[in-house]
Scaffold this active site. Structure first.
Site, PDB file in Angstrom:
ATOM      1  N   LYS A 144       0.742  -1.129   0.030  1.00 40.00           N
ATOM      2  CA  LYS A 144       0.026   0.068  -0.015  1.00 40.00           C
ATOM      3  C   LYS A 144       0.801   1.301  -0.102  1.00 40.00           C
ATOM      4  O   LYS A 144       0.527   1.977  -0.833  1.00 40.00           O
ATOM      5  CB  LYS A 144      -0.843  -0.105   1.162  1.00 40.00           C
ATOM      6  CG  LYS A 144      -1.977   1.084   1.144  1.00 40.00           C
ATOM      7  CD  LYS A 144      -2.136   1.896   2.722  1.00 40.00           C
ATOM      8  CE  LYS A 144      -0.914   2.639   3.052  1.00 40.00           C
ATOM      9  NZ  LYS A 144      -0.815   3.317   4.241  1.00 40.00           N
ATOM     10  N   ASP A 198      -6.552   0.938   1.473  1.00 40.11           N
ATOM     11  CA  ASP A 198      -5.980   0.841   2.944  1.00 40.11           C
ATOM     12  C   ASP A 198      -7.527   0.436   3.331  1.00 40.11           C
ATOM     13  O   ASP A 198      -8.445  -0.046   2.636  1.00 40.11           O
ATOM     14  CB  ASP A 198      -5.997   2.360   3.373  1.00 40.11           C
ATOM     15  CG  ASP A 198      -7.288   3.127   3.166  1.00 40.11           C
ATOM     16  OD1 ASP A 198      -8.258   2.807   2.382  1.00 40.11           O
ATOM     17  OD2 ASP A 198      -6.942   4.534   3.872  1.00 40.11           O
TER      18      ASP A 198
END
Length: 243
Positions: A148, A166
């Site tokens: 991420k 997320d």
């Protein structure tokens, strides 16, 4: 932002998919629905920007690493003093974990983050001449950096069409039916495939902001959603309740 979600097991805990009152995931949107959903978010916010404060690829990388399991606002407060003291890899490595710690004590997991930031700064000096690499594998090799975080840096710093998933985007993808998946990677891959190519670079920002401020975890504010008509969430909330 939160990279911890990227380390979830194959079958994510029910809490990530919603409460007991809501289905584990909504029916998958059609391709046309998905395109319209994202287009509506785009029209409502033509110039989305990250909420983390940064001035260059290095400070962006550090800010994203610090943001794991804490709020962007808390990180911005910490970096108000950290970045003037250490605006680049050389200065951050010189500070070391002990010098970084006083700046970030008020954010979650500050001890581990101080060690990671010091170590990644040192690794940038040793392997990349102090520069943030424009390479996923090299980014993910840095301490404290997961998929991420790498996606955010590649997208924001280098303009690549990546999708950083997320907790907010993971929840939104499943709740709305935009991109249902058991893992963040499944949601990421589905979003990349379903997002209109010309909107892909900014889609991460539209989705995370929508998940953070409208499609909230405990009680989505569906009455404020500009993309409501294309959403497959079954239990849409019609309006705020009296305090």
């Amino acid at each position: 932002m939160d990279d911890a979600v990227s380390r979830l097991p194959r079958k994510a805990p029910p809490a990530l998919h919603g409460t007991a009152r809501e289905p584990r995931r909504a029916r998958r949107m059609s391709a046309a629905q998905a395109a319209s959903f994202i287009q509506a978010l785009a029209e409502a916010n033509p110039e989305p920007k990250p909420e983390l404060n940064y001035s260059n690829p290095f400070t962006l990388l550090v800010a994203v690493v610090l943001s794991a399991q804490t709020t962007d606002a808390a990180v911005n407060k910490a970096t108000e003093t950290l970045f003037p003291a250490a605006p680049d890899a050389a200065a951050m490595a010189a500070l070391g974990a002990e010098g970084i710690a006083p700046h970030i004590r008020r954010i979650g997991l500050w001890q581990a983050k101080a060690k990671n930031v010091a170590a990644l700064a040192q690794m940038l000096l040793e392997r990349h001449g102090g520069q943030v690499p424009r390479d996923r594998e090299a980014l993910e090799a840095l301490p404290g950096v997961g998929r991420k975080t790498a996606n955010v840096v590649l997208n924001v710093a280098f303009g690549e069409n990546t999708m950083a998933v997320d907790t907010h985007i993971f929840r939104l993808g499943n709740r709305t039916g935009l991109a249902p998946g058991d893992t963040p990677r499944e949601v990421e891959d589905a979003l990349v495939k379903r997002c209109p190519p010309e909107l892909l670079r900014d889609a991460h920002h539209w989705l995370i902001l929508h998940g953070r401020y409208v499609c909230k975890a405990r009680r989505p504010e569906c009455w404020r959603c500009v993309a409501r008509e294309w959403c497959n969430y079954r239990d849409k909330v019609s309006g705020p309740t009296a305090a």
